[in-house]
Scaffold this motif. Structure first.
Motif, short mmCIF file in Angstrom:
data_model
loop_
_atom_site.label_atom_id
_atom_site.label_comp_id
_atom_site.label_asym_id
_atom_site.label_seq_id
_atom_site.Cartn_x
_atom_site.Cartn_y
_atom_site.Cartn_z
N ILE A 189 6.19 0.04 -5.81
CA ILE A 189 6.17 0.86 -4.59
C ILE A 189 6.07 -0.04 -3.36
O ILE A 189 5.04 -0.69 -3.13
CB ILE A 189 4.99 1.85 -4.62
CG1 ILE A 189 5.02 2.69 -5.91
CG2 ILE A 189 5.03 2.76 -3.39
CD1 ILE A 189 3.77 3.54 -6.13
N ASP A 190 7.15 -0.07 -2.58
CA ASP A 190 7.16 -0.82 -1.33
C ASP A 190 6.53 0.05 -0.24
O ASP A 190 7.13 1.02 0.21
CB ASP A 190 8.61 -1.18 -0.96
CG ASP A 190 8.69 -1.96 0.35
OD1 ASP A 190 7.74 -2.69 0.67
OD2 ASP A 190 9.72 -1.83 1.04
N THR A 191 5.31 -0.27 0.16
CA THR A 191 4.60 0.55 1.13
C THR A 191 4.82 0.04 2.56
O THR A 191 5.32 -1.06 2.76
CB THR A 191 3.09 0.57 0.83
OG1 THR A 191 2.57 -0.76 1.02
CG2 THR A 191 2.81 1.04 -0.58
N ALA A 192 4.41 0.84 3.52
CA ALA A 192 4.57 0.47 4.93
C ALA A 192 3.57 -0.61 5.32
O ALA A 192 2.50 -0.73 4.73
CB ALA A 192 4.37 1.69 5.81
N ALA A 200 -5.10 4.13 10.28
CA ALA A 200 -4.01 4.99 9.80
C ALA A 200 -3.30 4.37 8.60
O ALA A 200 -2.99 5.04 7.61
CB ALA A 200 -3.02 5.25 10.92
N LEU A 201 -3.04 3.06 8.68
CA LEU A 201 -2.38 2.35 7.58
C LEU A 201 -3.23 2.41 6.32
O LEU A 201 -2.74 2.75 5.24
CB LEU A 201 -2.15 0.88 7.99
CG LEU A 201 -1.68 -0.07 6.88
CD1 LEU A 201 -0.30 0.29 6.38
CD2 LEU A 201 -1.69 -1.52 7.36
N GLN A 207 -4.47 6.95 0.05
CA GLN A 207 -3.93 8.19 -0.53
C GLN A 207 -2.92 7.89 -1.63
O GLN A 207 -2.92 8.54 -2.68
CB GLN A 207 -3.27 9.03 0.58
CG GLN A 207 -4.24 9.69 1.53
CD GLN A 207 -3.51 10.39 2.67
OE1 GLN A 207 -2.51 11.08 2.45
NE2 GLN A 207 -4.00 10.22 3.89
N ILE A 208 -2.06 6.91 -1.38
CA ILE A 208 -1.07 6.52 -2.40
C ILE A 208 -1.80 6.00 -3.64
O ILE A 208 -1.43 6.31 -4.78
CB ILE A 208 -0.09 5.45 -1.85
CG1 ILE A 208 0.74 6.02 -0.71
CG2 ILE A 208 0.82 4.92 -2.96
CD1 ILE A 208 1.61 5.00 0.01
#
Length: 449
Positions: A189-192, A200-201, A207-208
């Motif tokens: 999973i490539d996350t932000a 926020a990040l 949550q993921i």
């Protein structure tokens, strides 16, 4: 190359110890002062340096070391062992779930190379006969999804995306269901990322993590940011409990302080190191091999693994036969150049050979890749017959080859002369090998292990 400055400083310090028949406590103290300065200059965390020097000093001034037959070498062994422990002790492998798919969250700040590293990790897993799924979970960075899709096409790996309007949490959940249905064994999973760590990040990543229950949370950090890389690793670890670190651009950081600090500061192992831009330039991180390279002892195991992965065994046998028979041609030479290039930059390969740092002229040598490209251009401008029989290349042919390769006649003449000298030398080696076979069993070909 990573650790360039540190490596030369440490080797210089230990060369003084090697030459001494006896080593006193004051000799060790003086060496440790140099080690301390070298580590600090390499951007290693101050607390890590202090602890490291104290541990080495405590062991190095023990009776079994100072009264041994080779005290200088014993001190170096202590440093080598402690460097290995500092970077994690043993290689830490990527997790493999007993119930597929294995879920891996890729996290990190924007600009660390997270998306590219996700593609590299997928390529690495494919080499282990795994079937990874790339997941486009970064919906904020422009073109992040497209970048991952392009990487997926290059390595022929499936990419899961739900566009940039769906939440990353739902994308991650959907990806796992898709992987199960398609019998894929890894979900990457490539996350932000952000330019800095913010609430926020971290909330989104948490949550993921809660939804996917990942087997690995790998933090991607840019080794060239030095101490900042260690600070980022510590912050992410405090919030997410990361399971491993991937250091990118380690080949470009001449100091290497991040690699020596991150395990000690976070307690989290370095699992992989990015050693170049190509998609196969992601290597498992071996603390013992890295310590050996830092101290100028080479890294023969990695060199052998690179050779086994990139050099065709059948072609190697045929080449050996041609060398023995003095039938080596420009076509063979070109083929060898191509195979060696697959292994990585030549100066990096030289650094893996034990003792190369001591060979006069090689320590500070920079391999000129442009010169290699010129040689390749000259050979490719030859006809098939000219490659097979370079002796037929007369003055008019030399002019044509020079013009076709964009080089000078002098460049062509120089290459032909060097090639002829090399063939003569190979012929001599071949004759020596033949004589050796006729002698008693156990004779070894010169310069070969």
């Amino acid at each position: 190359m990573a650790f360039e400055g540190l490596s030369s400083r440490l080797q210089e310090t230990f060369n003084k110890l090697r030459g001494k028949g006896k080593v006193s406590e004051s000799d060790v103290n003086e060496a440790m002062r140099e080690v301390r300065l070298a580590l600090l200059e390499a951007d290693v965390n101050f607390k890590v340096v202090k602890d490291f020097v104290n541990k080495v000093k405590e062991k190095a001034i023990g009776k079994e070391v100072l009264k041994s037959l080779t005290p200088g070498q014993q001190v170096i062994k202590v440093v080598n062992d402690e460097l290995t422990q500092l970077m994690g002790g043993t290689q830490s492998k990527i997790a493999l779930s007993s119930k597929p798919p294995t879920v891996v969250m890729m996290v990190g700040l924007q600009g660390a190379g997270k998306t590219t590293t996700t593609g590299k990790l997928a390529k690495y897993l494919q080499k282990q006969n795994r079937h990874p799924l790339l997941v486009a979970g970064d919906i904020y960075r422009p073109a992040a999804i497209k970048q991952l899709q392009v990487l997926g096409e290059q390595i022929k790996a499936p990419v899961f995306t739900m566009g940039d309007k769906t939440s990353p949490v739902d994308i991650a959940r959907g990806a796992i269901e898709y992987a199960k249905a398609q019998h894929l064994d890894y979900v990457l999973i490539d996350t932000a990322g952000r330019l800095h760590i913010d609430e926020a990040l971290m909330d989104e990543l948490k949550q993921i993590k809660e939804v996917t229950k990942p087997d690995e949370i790998l933090l991607v950090v840019d080794a060239m940011t030095g101490q900042d890389a260690v600070n980022v690793a510590e912050s992410f670890n405090n919030q997410l409990e990361i399971t491993g670190v991937i250091l990118t651009k380690l080949d470009g950081d001449t100091r290497g302080g991040a690699a020596l600090s991150v395990k000690a500061v976070t307690g989290t192992p370095i699992k992989f190191a990015g050693m170049g831009e190509k998609l196969d330039a992601l290597e498992p991180f071996y603390p013992d091999r890295m310590a050996s390279r830092i101290l100028g002892m080479g890294d023969v195991l990695t060199l052998i693994e690179k050779a086994q992965a990139n050099i065709d065994a059948e072609k190697a046998k045929e080449l050996e036969r041609k060398i023995r028979k003095a039938e080596f041609t420009f076509e063979d030479f070109l083929n060898q150049m191509e195979q060696v290039k697959k292994m990585g930059p030549l100066d990096e390969l030289l650094g893996m050979m034990p003792g190369m740092n001591k060979v006069k002229g090689l320590k500070d040598m920079q391999v000129d890749e442009k010169q290699l490209a010129r040689i390749e251009g000259i050979i490719r401008s030859m006809t098939k017959e000219e490659k097979q029989k370079p002796e037929i290349i007369n003055s008019s042919r030399r002019r044509r080859i020079a013009k076709g390769s964009g080089t000078s006649i002098q460049d062509v003449n120089r290459l032909l002369k060097q090639f002829e000298d090399m063939r003569k030398m190979m012929k001599q080696f071949g004759q020596m090998a033949q004589k050796g076979k006729k002698k008693k069993k156990g004779f070894k070909f010169p310069f070969l292990p």
